[in-house]
Write a protein that holds these residues in place. Structure first.
Motif, mmCIF file in Angstrom:
data_model
loop_
_atom_site.group_PDB
_atom_site.id
_atom_site.type_symbol
_atom_site.label_atom_id
_atom_site.label_comp_id
_atom_site.label_asym_id
_atom_site.label_seq_id
_atom_site.Cartn_x
_atom_site.Cartn_y
_atom_site.Cartn_z
ATOM 1 N N TYR B 32 0.883 -1.151 0.000
ATOM 2 C CA TYR B 32 0.000 0.000 0.000
ATOM 3 C C TYR B 32 0.930 1.212 0.000
ATOM 4 O O TYR B 32 1.851 1.263 0.814
ATOM 5 N N PHE B 34 1.363 5.590 -0.120
ATOM 6 C CA PHE B 34 0.653 6.823 0.228
ATOM 7 C C PHE B 34 1.567 8.025 -0.002
ATOM 8 O O PHE B 34 2.793 7.930 0.115
ATOM 9 N N TYR B 36 1.637 12.065 1.526
ATOM 10 C CA TYR B 36 1.084 13.060 2.441
ATOM 11 C C TYR B 36 1.826 14.375 2.216
ATOM 12 O O TYR B 36 2.999 14.382 1.815
ATOM 13 N N PHE B 46 -3.456 13.857 3.979
ATOM 14 C CA PHE B 46 -3.462 12.777 3.001
ATOM 15 C C PHE B 46 -3.689 13.339 1.598
ATOM 16 O O PHE B 46 -4.578 14.158 1.380
ATOM 17 N N LYS B 49 -3.421 7.565 -2.541
ATOM 18 C CA LYS B 49 -2.932 6.234 -2.176
ATOM 19 C C LYS B 49 -3.056 5.292 -3.358
ATOM 20 O O LYS B 49 -3.896 5.487 -4.252
ATOM 21 N N PHE B 90 5.718 13.693 2.077
ATOM 22 C CA PHE B 90 6.154 12.412 2.608
ATOM 23 C C PHE B 90 5.519 11.272 1.828
ATOM 24 O O PHE B 90 4.308 11.261 1.597
ATOM 25 N N ARG B 94 3.096 0.520 3.287
ATOM 26 C CA ARG B 94 2.677 -0.491 4.254
ATOM 27 C C ARG B 94 2.569 -1.809 3.506
ATOM 28 O O ARG B 94 2.051 -1.846 2.400
ATOM 29 N N LEU B 96 1.062 -5.598 2.914
ATOM 30 C CA LEU B 96 -0.264 -6.178 3.083
ATOM 31 C C LEU B 96 -0.243 -7.519 3.786
ATOM 32 O O LEU B 96 -1.255 -8.011 4.216
ATOM 33 N N PHE B 100 -0.253 -6.554 12.170
ATOM 34 C CA PHE B 100 -0.805 -5.211 12.201
ATOM 35 C C PHE B 100 0.067 -4.356 11.326
ATOM 36 O O PHE B 100 1.255 -4.227 11.549
ATOM 37 N N GLN B 101 -0.535 -3.752 10.332
ATOM 38 C CA GLN B 101 0.264 -3.117 9.309
ATOM 39 C C GLN B 101 0.715 -1.734 9.742
ATOM 40 O O GLN B 101 -0.101 -0.820 9.855
ATOM 41 N N LYS B 102 2.000 -1.600 9.972
ATOM 42 C CA LYS B 102 2.552 -0.300 10.325
ATOM 43 C C LYS B 102 2.867 0.488 9.071
ATOM 44 O O LYS B 102 3.304 -0.052 8.070
ATOM 45 N N LEU B 103 2.655 1.770 9.167
ATOM 46 C CA LEU B 103 2.951 2.676 8.068
ATOM 47 C C LEU B 103 4.368 3.210 8.258
ATOM 48 O O LEU B 103 4.675 3.775 9.300
ATOM 49 N N PHE B 105 7.343 5.736 6.931
ATOM 50 C CA PHE B 105 7.482 6.984 6.180
ATOM 51 C C PHE B 105 8.903 7.178 5.670
ATOM 52 O O PHE B 105 9.871 6.728 6.294
ATOM 53 N N GLY B 106 9.009 7.896 4.566
ATOM 54 C CA GLY B 106 10.302 8.390 4.121
ATOM 55 C C GLY B 106 10.704 9.614 4.923
ATOM 56 O O GLY B 106 9.981 10.061 5.815
#
Lengths: 116, 115
Positions: B32, B34, B36, B46, B49, B90, B94, B96, B100-103, B105-106
């Motif tokens: 996934y 994204f 931001y 947001f 995505k 940013f 994540r 799949l 528990f899917q943590k996000l 970030f760059g």
């Protein structure tokens, strides 16, 4: 309109103080997160919670704890603030989609904490 | 482990010109992805995505992003930049297929659009 509200925009605390950062969301989201943001490091996950009274450590939990007594509220606690915890703190929330994967996160406006 | 790279700390572009903000990712399984945006002293907003389907994703404020699986990239684009697009951007990923899917970030890319 989705809303994540952090109780303070700016905080100045002294070394050794116990600090509470509060976050409230009004979207009935299951998941809540605390990140800290530092220049050149992006956002790093401190703790998250996927249900009331449930909490999980993120990537940098040392020196922090959290509390989630109600679904809408997620508190970050600095047990004894130190100068290296000076940072921007961001709270976020998200929900589960039909596949059981959490959706995009919605962020609060951030709390800039300075520890002196 | 998941990771995101934003190779440029800053991107400069003149108003009216097209812009690209680069992002590459590493994840086990399907991602996934994204984007931001963060304006000064504000939280993250947001933008868009990618989950599955069309590789070109359209988002808020005229932004779009192209998912390229072979290059593991998800670059953010806009055909005509505005001064008001100046902000910190940013990319996040994540996986799949984990619990528990943590996000993740760059480190962010600062976009500066000059008049």
């Amino acid at each position: 309109d989705v809303k994540v509200t952090q109780s303070s925009r700016y905080l100045v605390k002294r070394t050794g103080e116990k600090v509470f950062l509060e976050c409230v969301q009004d979207m009935d989201h299951e998941n809540m997160f605390w990140y800290r943001q530092d220049p050149g490091l992006g956002l790093r996950l401190i703790y998250f919670s996927y249900d009331v009274k449930m909490k999980e450590k993120g990537d940098i939990p040392e020196g922090y704890s959290v509390s989630r007594e109600k679904k809408e509220r997620f508190s970050l606690i600095l047990e004894s603030a130190s100068t290296n915890q000076t940072s921007m703190y961001l709270c976020a929330s998200s929900n589960w989609d039909r596949a059981g994967v959490n959706t995009e996160a919605f962020f609060g406006q951030g709390t800039r904490l300075t520890v002196v | 482990a998941q990771s995101v790279a934003q190779p440029e700390d800053q991107v400069n572009v003149a108003e009216g010109n097209p812009l690209t903000v680069k992002c590459t990712y590493s994840v086990s399984g399907n991602p996934y992805l994204f984007w931001y945006v963060q304006y000064p002293n504000r939280g993250l907003q947001f933008l868009l995505k990618y989950i599955t389907g069309d590789n070109l994703v359209k988002g808020s404020y005229g932004f779009e992003a192209e998912f390229n699986k072979s290059q593991t990239s998800f670059h953010l684009k806009k055909p005509s930049a505005l001064v008001s697009d100046s902000a910190l951007y940013f990319c996040a990923v994540r996986a799949l297929n984990t619990g528990f899917q943590k996000l993740v970030f760059g480190t962010g890319t600062r976009l500066l659009v000059s008049p």
